[in-house]
Design an enzyme around this catalytic site. Structure first.
Site, PDB file in Angstrom:
ATOM      1  N   TRP A 132      44.673 -40.341 -31.236  1.00  0.00           N
ATOM      2  CA  TRP A 132      43.773 -39.793 -32.257  1.00  0.00           C
ATOM      3  C   TRP A 132      43.909 -40.673 -33.505  1.00  0.00           C
ATOM      4  O   TRP A 132      45.044 -40.910 -33.963  1.00  0.00           O
ATOM      5  CB  TRP A 132      44.207 -38.352 -32.547  1.00  0.00           C
ATOM      6  N   ASP A 212      52.264 -33.130 -29.589  1.00  0.00           N
ATOM      7  CA  ASP A 212      51.050 -32.614 -30.227  1.00  0.00           C
ATOM      8  C   ASP A 212      50.325 -31.733 -29.202  1.00  0.00           C
ATOM      9  O   ASP A 212      49.908 -32.210 -28.143  1.00  0.00           O
ATOM     10  CB  ASP A 212      50.172 -33.797 -30.677  1.00  0.00           C
ATOM     11  N   LYS A 247      40.929 -25.089 -31.795  1.00  0.00           N
ATOM     12  CA  LYS A 247      40.039 -25.136 -30.647  1.00  0.00           C
ATOM     13  C   LYS A 247      40.139 -23.877 -29.804  1.00  0.00           C
ATOM     14  O   LYS A 247      39.135 -23.265 -29.453  1.00  0.00           O
ATOM     15  CB  LYS A 247      40.366 -26.355 -29.787  1.00  0.00           C
TER      16      LYS A 247
HETATM   17  C1  LMR Z   1      38.755 -34.643 -33.017  1.00  0.00           C
HETATM   18  O1  LMR Z   1      39.567 -35.474 -32.601  1.00  0.00           O
HETATM   19  O2  LMR Z   1      37.529 -34.829 -33.021  1.00  0.00           O
HETATM   20  C2  LMR Z   1      39.250 -33.329 -33.534  1.00  0.00           C
HETATM   21  O3  LMR Z   1      40.621 -33.271 -33.409  1.00  0.00           O
HETATM   22  C3  LMR Z   1      38.765 -33.018 -34.890  1.00  0.00           C
HETATM   23  C4  LMR Z   1      39.356 -33.919 -35.936  1.00  0.00           C
HETATM   24  O4  LMR Z   1      39.857 -33.375 -36.929  1.00  0.00           O
HETATM   25  O5  LMR Z   1      39.302 -35.143 -35.812  1.00  0.00           O
END
Ligand code: LMR
Length: 398
Positions: A132, A212, A247
């Site tokens: 992420w 996570d 979520k």
């Molecule tokens: C995502 O990866 O789209 C979600 O976890 C929302 C975010 O805050 O980025």
């Protein structure tokens, strides 16, 4: 003199800025597969009925808006810990694990980052490549040295051997960020067998996992998705877990999450929690109350919990069927083999394997929004739009 003259502009967030761009797009066939939010068949991000009912009860019964403590809502912390670690977790019975409520999973990650920097100085953190994007910036902003371990190969397939190989060379004592399930952005999860191999290296290198856990319930089911977390909790003396209710409870904007710490003994947990309270006080003082009260109320009421579990299961099954539907829709274009992985991946996201240029063409020619890395939020799809998406993918692949 201008105090702000030297302030430079930085690019918008790679994920959140897509929401804005999509809203401004007037194309009637626009499709938002960017930010990770679930959408139902009507294209809405629903508030689960269990949440609505719990909120109604709260409105009727809440007597005060005074602060909640530094660790947040104690009932929320207790019930969420049970959801994550298991109701019969020995760690909870022995008071070796405890949750600190945070503003969302991101708040939990930031709290963990600051805890590592303050209390475990010199430890680097290792992230999967890819991960992420906010993992990258969040830990760096907190002052940690960030490194990467391989996760997918150049053919867009999970590369467990490369991951394990890299782990064997990590500095002893460093922190490794693992995704509990529904890996973001790829959707590729380790099998239990592979995870056990990873765990052996984690033990041998005395690494500290930070797990996570943002998508509990979206992979194989609420309890099933917790196996990696529970295995680590059973096998390792110390562990950090970040849990998000965004979520699975549909509470995105209520910013509801927690950092769960597992310590070697109850006494040490008290020391650690004193540090967390100090750090949190300097970050956000005390966490927001509403979302946590809703979660506590749902998890503490058999009827609401049952309703919520059904609703979560419906979301999970719908996303799984959209995955299969998309691969089927790609078949007439001769692309079902190439994109077969979409049906095998887990959770909201698919690392499609589309290049940044193909993502750009999807956006410019078809108003279809994916993250630049090629990540598609499958949970944002609509069963009636699969042919449109498949045809657009076919065009940009040619
Ligand atoms: C995502 O990866 O789209 C979600 O976890 C929302 C975010 O805050 O980025």
């Amino acid at each position: 003199m201008s105090h702000f003259a030297s302030v430079a502009r930085v690019p918008g967030d790679p994920i959140l800025s897509l929401m804005q761009a999509y809203l401004l797009d007037t194309h009637p066939a626009r499709l938002d597969l960017g930010v990770g939010v679930y959408k139902d068949a009507q294209g809405l991000t629903p508030i689960p009925r269990a949440v609505k009912l719990a909120e109604q009860r709260l409105v009727d019964s809440e007597l005060s808006k005074t602060y909640i403590g530094g660790h947040g809502d104690a009932l929320f912390a207790e019930r969420l810990s049970q959801l994550v670690l298991g109701a019969d977790s020995p760690l909870l019975a022995e008071r070796r694990a405890g949750a600190t409520q945070t503003p969302g999973g991101t708040g939990a990650l930031r709290l963990a980052a600051d805890f590592i920097r303050h209390c475990l100085p010199g430890r680097g953190i290792w992230l999967s490549d890819p991960t992420w994007p906010i993992h990258e910036t969040l830990f760096a902003e907190a002052g940690l040295v960030v490194g990467h371990y391989p996760y997918v190969d150049s053919n867009n397939r999970l590369d467990v051997e490369a991951m394990i190989g890299a782990f064997t060379h990590l500095p002893k004592g460093d922190v490794v960020l693992l995704h509990a399930c529904c890996h973001n952005p790829t959707g590729f999860d380790l099998t239990q067998q592979d995870f056990e191999r990873v765990l052996e290296v984690v033990k041998a290198r005395e690494l500290l996992p930070l797990i996570d856990f943002a998508y509990q319930g979206f992979g194989d089911g609420l309890e099933q998705d917790a196996w990696a977390v529970r295995l680590c909790a059973a096998e390792l003396p110390e562990l950090l877990i970040t849990s998000s209710c965004s979520k699975n409870f549909g509470l995105y904007r209520e910013r509801t999450g927690a950092l769960i710490v597992c310590a070697a003994d109850a006494e040490k947990l008290v020391d650690i929690r004193s540090q967390l309270a100090f750090i949190a006080r300097n970050l956000w003082s005390t966490p927001p109350a509403h979302g946590a009260a809703v979660v506590a109320s749902i998890l503490g009421d058999d009827e609401l919990k049952c309703l919520w579990q059904e609703e979560l299961e419906d979301m999970r099954l719908r996303v799984a069927s959209l995955r299969r539907g998309l691969v089927e829709a790609l078949a007439p274009h001769g692309l079902s083999q190439r994109f077969a992985h979409i049906a095998e991946q887990r959770g909201m996201f698919s690392y499609t394997g589309l290049s940044p240029l193909q993502v750009l063409r999807l956006r410019e020619a078809f108003s279809i929004y994916l993250v630049g890395s090629g990540r598609a939020n499958v949970a944002g799809l609509d069963a009636n739009r699969l042919e449109y998406l498949a045809a657009a993918i076919a065009q940009v692949c040619n």
